[in-house]
Design a protein around this motif. Structure first.
Motif, PDB file in Angstrom:
ATOM      1  N   GLY A  46      80.475   5.878   2.600  1.00 55.23           N
ATOM      2  CA  GLY A  46      81.327   4.744   2.254  1.00 55.23           C
ATOM      3  C   GLY A  46      82.306   4.417   3.369  1.00 55.23           C
ATOM      4  O   GLY A  46      83.343   3.793   3.122  1.00 55.23           O
ATOM      5  N   ILE A  47      81.982   4.826   4.596  1.00 53.64           N
ATOM      6  CA  ILE A  47      82.865   4.576   5.739  1.00 53.64           C
ATOM      7  C   ILE A  47      83.034   3.074   5.927  1.00 53.64           C
ATOM      8  O   ILE A  47      82.064   2.315   5.901  1.00 53.64           O
ATOM      9  CB  ILE A  47      82.296   5.221   7.011  1.00 53.64           C
ATOM     10  N   ARG A  48      84.272   2.644   6.097  1.00 51.92           N
ATOM     11  CA  ARG A  48      84.603   1.222   6.178  1.00 51.92           C
ATOM     12  C   ARG A  48      83.719   0.483   7.172  1.00 51.92           C
ATOM     13  O   ARG A  48      83.168  -0.583   6.871  1.00 51.92           O
ATOM     14  CB  ARG A  48      86.078   1.090   6.561  1.00 51.92           C
ATOM     15  N   GLU A  49      83.572   1.033   8.380  1.00 55.94           N
ATOM     16  CA  GLU A  49      82.800   0.360   9.423  1.00 55.94           C
ATOM     17  C   GLU A  49      81.316   0.292   9.084  1.00 55.94           C
ATOM     18  O   GLU A  49      80.587  -0.526   9.648  1.00 55.94           O
ATOM     19  CB  GLU A  49      83.000   1.069  10.768  1.00 55.94           C
ATOM     20  N   SER A  50      80.865   1.138   8.175  1.00 55.49           N
ATOM     21  CA  SER A  50      79.452   1.135   7.769  1.00 55.49           C
ATOM     22  C   SER A  50      79.204   0.166   6.621  1.00 55.49           C
ATOM     23  O   SER A  50      78.338  -0.716   6.713  1.00 55.49           O
ATOM     24  CB  SER A  50      79.008   2.543   7.356  1.00 55.49           C
ATOM     25  N   VAL A  51      79.955   0.306   5.527  1.00 53.42           N
ATOM     26  CA  VAL A  51      79.648  -0.497   4.340  1.00 53.42           C
ATOM     27  C   VAL A  51      79.969  -1.970   4.548  1.00 53.42           C
ATOM     28  O   VAL A  51      79.491  -2.817   3.786  1.00 53.42           O
ATOM     29  CB  VAL A  51      80.402   0.025   3.097  1.00 53.42           C
ATOM     30  N   ARG A  52      80.732  -2.296   5.586  1.00 53.01           N
ATOM     31  CA  ARG A  52      81.055  -3.698   5.865  1.00 53.01           C
ATOM     32  C   ARG A  52      80.140  -4.311   6.926  1.00 53.01           C
ATOM     33  O   ARG A  52      80.330  -5.469   7.309  1.00 53.01           O
ATOM     34  CB  ARG A  52      82.523  -3.817   6.303  1.00 53.01           C
ATOM     35  N   THR A  53      79.149  -3.543   7.379  1.00 52.63           N
ATOM     36  CA  THR A  53      78.259  -4.066   8.418  1.00 52.63           C
ATOM     37  C   THR A  53      76.781  -3.801   8.168  1.00 52.63           C
ATOM     38  O   THR A  53      75.934  -4.453   8.776  1.00 52.63           O
ATOM     39  CB  THR A  53      78.602  -3.449   9.792  1.00 52.63           C
ATOM     40  N   SER A  75      71.420  -7.185  -7.935  1.00 58.82           N
ATOM     41  CA  SER A  75      72.837  -6.826  -7.866  1.00 58.82           C
ATOM     42  C   SER A  75      73.331  -7.054  -6.445  1.00 58.82           C
ATOM     43  O   SER A  75      72.672  -6.660  -5.471  1.00 58.82           O
ATOM     44  CB  SER A  75      73.031  -5.354  -8.243  1.00 58.82           C
ATOM     45  N   MET A  76      74.472  -7.723  -6.323  1.00 63.37           N
ATOM     46  CA  MET A  76      75.131  -7.895  -5.026  1.00 63.37           C
ATOM     47  C   MET A  76      76.545  -7.343  -5.153  1.00 63.37           C
ATOM     48  O   MET A  76      77.306  -7.759  -6.028  1.00 63.37           O
ATOM     49  CB  MET A  76      75.180  -9.371  -4.619  1.00 63.37           C
ATOM     50  N   LYS A  77      76.884  -6.410  -4.296  1.00 60.21           N
ATOM     51  CA  LYS A  77      78.190  -5.742  -4.333  1.00 60.21           C
ATOM     52  C   LYS A  77      78.854  -5.905  -2.979  1.00 60.21           C
ATOM     53  O   LYS A  77      78.260  -5.585  -1.958  1.00 60.21           O
ATOM     54  CB  LYS A  77      78.012  -4.263  -4.660  1.00 60.21           C
ATOM     55  N   ASN A  78      80.095  -6.403  -2.967  1.00 57.07           N
ATOM     56  CA  ASN A  78      80.761  -6.565  -1.665  1.00 57.07           C
ATOM     57  C   ASN A  78      81.154  -5.212  -1.101  1.00 57.07           C
ATOM     58  O   ASN A  78      81.724  -4.361  -1.799  1.00 57.07           O
ATOM     59  CB  ASN A  78      81.986  -7.485  -1.783  1.00 57.07           C
ATOM     60  N   GLY A  79      80.846  -5.013   0.175  1.00 57.53           N
ATOM     61  CA  GLY A  79      81.137  -3.742   0.820  1.00 57.53           C
ATOM     62  C   GLY A  79      82.609  -3.382   0.796  1.00 57.53           C
ATOM     63  O   GLY A  79      82.964  -2.195   0.777  1.00 57.53           O
ATOM     64  N   GLY A  80      83.484  -4.385   0.785  1.00 51.56           N
ATOM     65  CA  GLY A  80      84.915  -4.114   0.763  1.00 51.56           C
ATOM     66  C   GLY A  80      85.388  -3.457  -0.512  1.00 51.56           C
ATOM     67  O   GLY A  80      86.504  -2.921  -0.550  1.00 51.56           O
ATOM     68  N   GLY A  81      84.565  -3.466  -1.566  1.00 53.12           N
ATOM     69  CA  GLY A  81      84.925  -2.785  -2.801  1.00 53.12           C
ATOM     70  C   GLY A  81      84.657  -1.292  -2.751  1.00 53.12           C
ATOM     71  O   GLY A  81      85.051  -0.564  -3.657  1.00 53.12           O
ATOM     72  N   ALA A 108      77.863 -13.411   7.316  1.00 47.73           N
ATOM     73  CA  ALA A 108      78.654 -14.171   8.291  1.00 47.73           C
ATOM     74  C   ALA A 108      79.971 -13.484   8.587  1.00 47.73           C
ATOM     75  O   ALA A 108      80.534 -13.640   9.674  1.00 47.73           O
ATOM     76  CB  ALA A 108      78.923 -15.587   7.762  1.00 47.73           C
ATOM     77  N   GLY A 109      80.474 -12.693   7.637  1.00 53.03           N
ATOM     78  CA  GLY A 109      81.752 -12.010   7.849  1.00 53.03           C
ATOM     79  C   GLY A 109      81.592 -10.557   8.205  1.00 53.03           C
ATOM     80  O   GLY A 109      82.521  -9.779   8.067  1.00 53.03           O
ATOM     81  N   SER A 110      80.421 -10.143   8.644  1.00 59.10           N
ATOM     82  CA  SER A 110      80.164  -8.738   8.934  1.00 59.10           C
ATOM     83  C   SER A 110      81.202  -8.194   9.899  1.00 59.10           C
ATOM     84  O   SER A 110      81.496  -8.776  10.930  1.00 59.10           O
ATOM     85  CB  SER A 110      78.767  -8.577   9.528  1.00 59.10           C
ATOM     86  N   GLY A 111      81.780  -7.044   9.548  1.00 56.21           N
ATOM     87  CA  GLY A 111      82.826  -6.441  10.364  1.00 56.21           C
ATOM     88  C   GLY A 111      84.017  -6.110   9.498  1.00 56.21           C
ATOM     89  O   GLY A 111      83.873  -5.497   8.449  1.00 56.21           O
ATOM     90  N   THR A 112      85.194  -6.536   9.917  1.00 56.00           N
ATOM     91  CA  THR A 112      86.401  -6.199   9.165  1.00 56.00           C
ATOM     92  C   THR A 112      86.436  -6.805   7.772  1.00 56.00           C
ATOM     93  O   THR A 112      86.828  -6.145   6.822  1.00 56.00           O
ATOM     94  CB  THR A 112      87.648  -6.608   9.954  1.00 56.00           C
TER      95      THR A 112
END
Length: 487
Positions: free
Chosen positions: A362-369, A396-402, A469-473
């Protein structure tokens, strides 16, 4: 940069952090953070300020533990988080987005002092700042707003656009700036008005300070992405230091020792030239009590930064970091809070839900990219739950930021960082590899509700396009189940 003229210089040490967002790791990291702060303050005892760039707490088991009847905090979430920041010595903070996740009523309860026969809570021992958030229509916080430019110590428990701090006879001006995306990132309520021209609002607040004769200005900016803050620094006049927040970006010198598994985002600090040709330095230091940011700068007689000491950088808050900064003891007030909350969290760590023999990423840089195993697992779980309500549910679609953390641990090995399944907790009978209620709550801190939506194929394509389109932060990257896609 040249050195300041002899006899006319002023050396300032800024110790800072942001995105504190305490959870399980804070049980060990917060006390060590306080020890590192004390070690660094001891080197500049009269010339140090301690500042926060926001997100001082986050929804999750750590924040919730303060509301447990077993701890003396009056049943209010997050009070333990604030008491830790008070003990560390935070003198001013900007509003981040996570402060607003449970509305302004909680903010009011956390800012206010409260004493009863059962407990005494001092509230925030620092002011909250933001030049672009208007509280006039908010029934909870409008009475907390005070005049700008006052001494920070005189307006603790209050809100302003700016304040001042006097250090070794020198007056510093501080201004806050909050992400213009606050309304979509959090839940501030209808009473909050957000001014989205951040540069204009900050410049007005800075001008008021410089017109009053204050030449050294620090901006606490919580804009979510360092790139935005670097851009902002280049547009403003009169700002000397910008402390960034929201991105979790680990700025560090190449020679700074990082904790196991961490990767340097970029240099500490980043120097930017403003429209008048003056130097602005931008700094940021990861998140979650893992590093103390340290900026040691010399100002010349005109109040401009003349040089930045090589002592500046990111200081790890592991055991080695405590030793490297003088082996100071943790703040007793911090350890008191940690001991109280640890007992509450332990009760959840003994409630077991399964086992894993792999690290669930669940590392931030991983789940957001990119796709991760924890992203897949949680999306699969959501799909399963959706089918219980409507058997026709297919995707199912889950936002990585969650996803806020991994289920597992990162250890130092002979070949570098090693990712392992969750570690045992013998106090509650948890074995290596067991997955507990606490592990799940820690990873999925927001406990976001599920929504069932019917989409056309084209709408689904647009949703995926928006996600990548928002992959990253940004946290919009989609972790999915019941489908595959590439980009």
């Amino acid at each position: 940069l040249a050195s300041p003229p002899c006899g006319q210089g002023f050396t300032l040490q800024i110790l800072h952090a942001g995105d504190w967002e305490a959870c399980i790791p804070a049980l060990e990291d917060a006390p060590r953070f306080s020890a590192v702060v004390e070690g660094l303050k001891a080197q500049y005892p009269s010339n140090t300020v301690v500042l926060s760039s926001g997100d001082n707490y986050i929804i999750g088991p750590f924040m919730n533990a303060s509301a447990d009847p077993a701890v003396p905090y009056g049943g209010i979430k997050g009070r333990g988080d604030i008491l830790i920041l008070n003990a560390i010595g935070i003198q001013a903070s900007v509003f981040g987005n996570h402060e607003f996740d449970e509305g302004t009523g909680l903010i009011w309860n956390l800012m206010q002092s409260k004493s009863t026969a059962d407990y005494s809570y001092p509230g925030t021992a620092f002011p909250y700042l933001s030049a672009n958030v208007v509280f006039t229509n908010d029934n909870n916080l409008k009475t907390q707003v005070v005049a700008d430019g006052q001494d920070a110590a005189a307006i603790s428990n209050r809100i302003a656009r700016s304040c001042t701090i006097t250090v070794a006879g020198e007056t510093l001006g501080l201004v806050g700036a909050t992400t213009p995306e606050l309304m979509s990132l959090s839940s501030p309520g209808t009473g909050i008005v957000l001014l989205t021209n951040v540069a204009a609002e900050v410049q007005a607040a800075v001008n008021a300070l410089t017109d009053a004769g204050i030449s050294k200005i620090i901006l606490l900016a919580h804009l979510q992405q360092v790139e935005y803050e670097v851009e902002l620094a280049g547009r403003l006049r009169g700002v000397d230091v910008l402390i960034a927040g929201g991105s979790h970006a680990l700025m560090a010198k190449p020679t700074d020792r990082l904790r196991a598994g961490d990767v340097r985002y970029g240099d500490y600090p980043v120097a930017v030239t403003d429209p008048d040709g003056r130097t602005v330095v931008v700094v940021n230091t990861a998140a979650n009590y893992r590093y103390v940011g340290r900026l040691v700068a010399d100002f010349d007689a005109e109040g401009e930064i003349a040089s930045v000491s090589n002592l500046s950088g990111a200081y790890a808050t592991d055991e080695q970091g405590v030793a490297d900064t003088g082996s100071h003891a943790p703040s007793p007030a911090v350890t008191t809070v940690i001991d109280l909350l640890a007992g509450i969290l332990d009760s959840k760590d003994g409630q077991l839900f399964g086992r894993t023999d792999v690290y669930l990423n669940g590392i931030r840089e991983s789940v957001r990219t990119e796709e991760t195993n924890l992203g897949d697992l949680t999306a699969d779980a959501n799909l399963w739950r959706g089918k219980q309500t409507d058997p026709e549910t297919s995707i199912s679609m889950k936002n990585g930021g969650g996803i806020r953390d991994s289920i597992g641990a990162i250890l130092s090995g002979s070949g570098g960082a090693v990712r392992v399944p969750p570690l045992a907790n013998p106090r509650v009978g948890k074995r290596d590899g067991d997955i507990s209620q606490l592990d799940i709550e820690n990873a999925l801190r927001f406990n976001n509700a599920l929504g069932l939506v019917t989409l056309t194929a084209w709408q689904l394509r647009d949703a995926l396009e928006w996600g990548v389109a928002g992959s990253g932060t940004p946290g919009q990257f989609p972790q999915v189940a019941g489908m595959k896609f590439s980009f």
